[in-house]
Design a protein around this motif. Structure first.
Motif, PDB file in Angstrom:
ATOM      1  N   VAL A   8       6.185  -4.446 -45.090  1.00 37.64           N
ATOM      2  CA  VAL A   8       5.563  -3.301 -45.779  1.00 37.64           C
ATOM      3  C   VAL A   8       5.812  -1.998 -45.012  1.00 37.64           C
ATOM      4  N   ILE A   9       5.511  -2.023 -43.709  1.00 39.68           N
ATOM      5  CA  ILE A   9       5.579  -0.791 -42.916  1.00 39.68           C
ATOM      6  C   ILE A   9       7.026  -0.431 -42.569  1.00 39.68           C
ATOM      7  N   ASP A  54      15.853  -7.737 -39.846  1.00 36.19           N
ATOM      8  CA  ASP A  54      14.658  -8.571 -40.052  1.00 36.19           C
ATOM      9  C   ASP A  54      15.162 -10.007 -40.188  1.00 36.19           C
ATOM     10  N   SER A  72      13.840 -12.683 -41.644  1.00 28.06           N
ATOM     11  CA  SER A  72      13.430 -13.532 -42.774  1.00 28.06           C
ATOM     12  C   SER A  72      14.532 -13.651 -43.819  1.00 28.06           C
ATOM     13  N   GLU A 130       1.985  -8.636 -36.107  1.00 23.75           N
ATOM     14  CA  GLU A 130       0.996  -8.119 -35.136  1.00 23.75           C
ATOM     15  C   GLU A 130       0.565  -9.231 -34.177  1.00 23.75           C
ATOM     16  N   LYS A 167       5.782  -9.460 -30.298  1.00 25.52           N
ATOM     17  CA  LYS A 167       6.140  -8.065 -29.968  1.00 25.52           C
ATOM     18  C   LYS A 167       6.774  -7.999 -28.579  1.00 25.52           C
ATOM     19  N   SER A 196      -0.866  -1.751 -34.979  1.00 24.40           N
ATOM     20  CA  SER A 196      -2.182  -1.178 -35.300  1.00 24.40           C
ATOM     21  C   SER A 196      -3.183  -1.428 -34.201  1.00 24.40           C
TER      22      SER A 196
HETATM   23  N1  LIG Z   1       0.036  -2.772 -43.155  1.00 25.40           N
HETATM   24  C1  LIG Z   1      -0.569  -1.721 -42.647  1.00 25.40           C
HETATM   25  O1  LIG Z   1      -1.438  -1.084 -43.272  1.00 25.40           O
HETATM   26  C2  LIG Z   1      -0.171  -1.199 -41.278  1.00 25.40           C
HETATM   27  C3  LIG Z   1      -0.425   0.149 -40.972  1.00 25.40           C
HETATM   28  C4  LIG Z   1       0.024   0.644 -39.734  1.00 25.40           C
HETATM   29  C5  LIG Z   1       0.662  -0.205 -38.836  1.00 25.40           C
HETATM   30  N2  LIG Z   1       0.870  -1.510 -39.172  1.00 25.40           N
HETATM   31  C6  LIG Z   1       1.579  -2.361 -38.185  1.00 25.40           C
HETATM   32  O2  LIG Z   1       2.915  -2.521 -38.607  1.00 25.40           O
HETATM   33  C7  LIG Z   1       3.417  -3.790 -38.179  1.00 25.40           C
HETATM   34  C8  LIG Z   1       3.978  -4.532 -39.386  1.00 25.40           C
HETATM   35  O3  LIG Z   1       2.967  -4.718 -40.342  1.00 25.40           O
HETATM   36  P1  LIG Z   1       3.303  -5.012 -41.876  1.00 25.40           P
HETATM   37  O4  LIG Z   1       2.052  -4.752 -42.633  1.00 25.40           O
HETATM   38  O5  LIG Z   1       4.559  -4.296 -42.276  1.00 25.40           O
HETATM   39  O6  LIG Z   1       3.587  -6.584 -41.830  1.00 25.40           O
HETATM   40  P2  LIG Z   1       4.545  -7.450 -42.796  1.00 25.40           P
HETATM   41  O7  LIG Z   1       4.060  -8.842 -42.691  1.00 25.40           O
HETATM   42  O8  LIG Z   1       4.656  -6.818 -44.138  1.00 25.40           O
HETATM   43  O9  LIG Z   1       5.984  -7.332 -42.088  1.00 25.40           O
HETATM   44  C9  LIG Z   1       6.314  -8.009 -40.899  1.00 25.40           C
HETATM   45  C10 LIG Z   1       7.822  -8.247 -40.890  1.00 25.40           C
HETATM   46  O10 LIG Z   1       8.182  -8.894 -39.668  1.00 25.40           O
HETATM   47  C11 LIG Z   1       9.202  -9.842 -39.945  1.00 25.40           C
HETATM   48  N3  LIG Z   1       9.188 -10.852 -38.887  1.00 25.40           N
HETATM   49  C12 LIG Z   1       8.580 -12.055 -38.878  1.00 25.40           C
HETATM   50  N4  LIG Z   1       8.811 -12.686 -37.696  1.00 25.40           N
HETATM   51  C13 LIG Z   1       9.599 -11.852 -36.977  1.00 25.40           C
HETATM   52  C14 LIG Z   1      10.180 -11.918 -35.682  1.00 25.40           C
HETATM   53  N5  LIG Z   1      10.000 -12.971 -34.889  1.00 25.40           N
HETATM   54  N6  LIG Z   1      10.944 -10.882 -35.277  1.00 25.40           N
HETATM   55  C15 LIG Z   1      11.128  -9.798 -36.052  1.00 25.40           C
HETATM   56  N7  LIG Z   1      10.577  -9.670 -37.269  1.00 25.40           N
HETATM   57  C16 LIG Z   1       9.844 -10.677 -37.727  1.00 25.40           C
HETATM   58  C17 LIG Z   1       8.836 -10.409 -41.308  1.00 25.40           C
HETATM   59  O11 LIG Z   1       9.991 -10.960 -41.926  1.00 25.40           O
HETATM   60  C18 LIG Z   1       8.307  -9.171 -42.019  1.00 25.40           C
HETATM   61  O12 LIG Z   1       9.338  -8.538 -42.758  1.00 25.40           O
HETATM   62  C19 LIG Z   1       2.245  -4.499 -37.489  1.00 25.40           C
HETATM   63  O13 LIG Z   1       2.345  -4.323 -36.097  1.00 25.40           O
HETATM   64  C20 LIG Z   1       1.038  -3.764 -38.035  1.00 25.40           C
HETATM   65  O14 LIG Z   1      -0.054  -3.780 -37.137  1.00 25.40           O
HETATM   66  C21 LIG Z   1       0.498  -2.039 -40.376  1.00 25.40           C
END
Ligand SMILES: NC(=O)c1ccc[n+]([C@@H]2O[C@H](COP(=O)([O-])OP(=O)(O)OC[C@H]3O[C@@H](n4cnc5c(N)ncnc54)[C@H](O)[C@@H]3O)[C@@H](O)[C@H]2O)c1
Length: 316
Positions: free
Chosen positions: A18-19, A38, A40, A94, A99, A121
């Motif tokens: 998403v982000i 990515d 996946s 997260e 990370k 986050s």
């Molecule tokens: N969703 C929110 O509202 C929001 C807001 C600000 C910050 N964040 C932060 O952004 C980050 C991502 O959140 P998100 O909501 O996009 O999550 P998400 O689940 O939508 O995306 C995570 C991505 O990571 C990939 N992934 C899985 N395992 C992996 C690995 N081993 N190595 C690399 N990539 C891998 C997945 O394929 C996926 O595309 C988090 O750290 C979260 O805290 C989220």
């Protein structure tokens, strides 16, 4: 919106959920080259679909010169995305173990002066940078969802981050039209989520105590102070409440009562009963409206508001 004036021309977006997809769309719209990765299955198709979905909105905001969807490249290997980058934005799951490992690999692949920023986050950047050879260039660059729309980015350095890396990160985000703030110490939830949590705590407490319905509490914010908060922050609003005497007058006059309210605020627990009451209250408030329609209305209003704020030059 301004075109990038920083040295950054090529950004790696690591993890494109998403982000990550929202960041990728934003960087492209600012006229940058984006190298995404990515692990996946099907990630590239999902990324291209998400970016295409965000693009019309970004076009309405105005694209930077040279901005193009053709400048998005996808790489199966993280190292191939990161090696040519001038700036890296990480958006993986997260989890500290994931990370820390991602940053170890990004650190090994990126040129040594390139900033590695995490969207995390809630994780401490000091932990994220622990296994890096160049931890001084590792920062937290926390966006607000969706990053392609909301200007705020919270920048936090860890134990080993240099002041120069924080300054360069702030300068980059500002150059591409973001509103970065520097969080000077690592605290849980950074700044904006802590402020939201403070408000939610009292909102849940008021529901718990039966003081008002969920709908009335939402009305109190959305048709009351929320309107002012969208224009300026809590301190500047307080200053404007003081007329000619400004903040000093308000604090002399209302400081005591505000402190009394602080002492009276609640500290509810997230019990199953409270969750049920809040969910029931939200269902009542929704009525027959569809969540998707509300989301669409919210995004249109948000866009209008962000544009109106950008054109009102006197705001901070
Ligand atoms: N969703 C929110 O509202 C929001 C807001 C600000 C910050 N964040 C932060 O952004 C980050 C991502 O959140 P998100 O909501 O996009 O999550 P998400 O689940 O939508 O995306 C995570 C991505 O990571 C990939 N992934 C899985 N395992 C992996 C690995 N081993 N190595 C690399 N990539 C891998 C997945 O394929 C996926 O595309 C988090 O750290 C979260 O805290 C989220």
């Amino acid at each position: 919106m301004s075109t990038s004036t920083s040295d950054v021309k090529r950004v790696a977006v690591v993890a494109t959920g998403v982000i990550g997809a929202s960041w990728a769309a934003y960087f492209l719209a600012r006229g940058l080259d984006v190298d995404a990765t990515d692990p996946s299955p099907g990630a590239e198709e999902r990324l291209r679909a998400a970016v295409a979905q965000h693009w019309p909105t970004l076009e309405r905001f105005g694209l930077a010169e040279g901005a193009s969807l053709d400048r998005l490249r996808f790489h199966a290997r993280l190292e191939d995305a990161v090696a040519p980058a001038d700036f890296v934005q990480e958006n993986g799951p997260e989890r500290m173990d994931i990370k820390a490992d991602l940053f170890r690999r990004m650190d090994a692949a990126a040129r040594p002066h390139v900033i590695l920023a995490s969207s995390s986050s809630g994780l401490a950047i000091s932990g994220v940078q622990a296994q890096c050879r160049h931890p001084e260039r590792v920062v937290l660059g926390h966006p607000f969802n969706p990053p392609h729309l909301i200007p705020l980015v919270e920048v936090v350095g860890g134990e080993h981050t240099s002041a120069d890396a924080v300054a360069r990160t702030m300068a980059f985000y500002a150059a591409i039209g973001k509103r970065p703030i520097h969080v000077r110490r690592e605290v849980k939830g950074h700044i904006a989520n802590r402020l939201q949590a403070a408000l939610w705590r009292e909102a849940f407490h008021l529901v718990d105590q039966g003081v008002a319905s969920v709908a009335d509490i939402d009305t109190a914010i959305a048709h009351g102070p929320g309107l002012r908060w969208a224009v300026m922050g809590p301190f500047m609003n307080l200053h404007l409440s003081g007329g000619a005497g400004g903040i000093a007058h308000v604090l002399d006059h209302l400081g005591g009562p505000i402190e009394d309210w602080w002492h009276d605020l609640g500290a509810p627990s997230m019990t199953p009963e409270l969750k049920k009451s809040v969910a029931a209250g939200v269902a009542d408030e929704l009525g027959t409206r569809r969540t998707a329609d509300l989301e669409a209305t919210r995004d249109i209003l948000l866009m209008d508001l962000i544009r109106a704020k950008a054109s009102a030059g006197t705001l901070q």
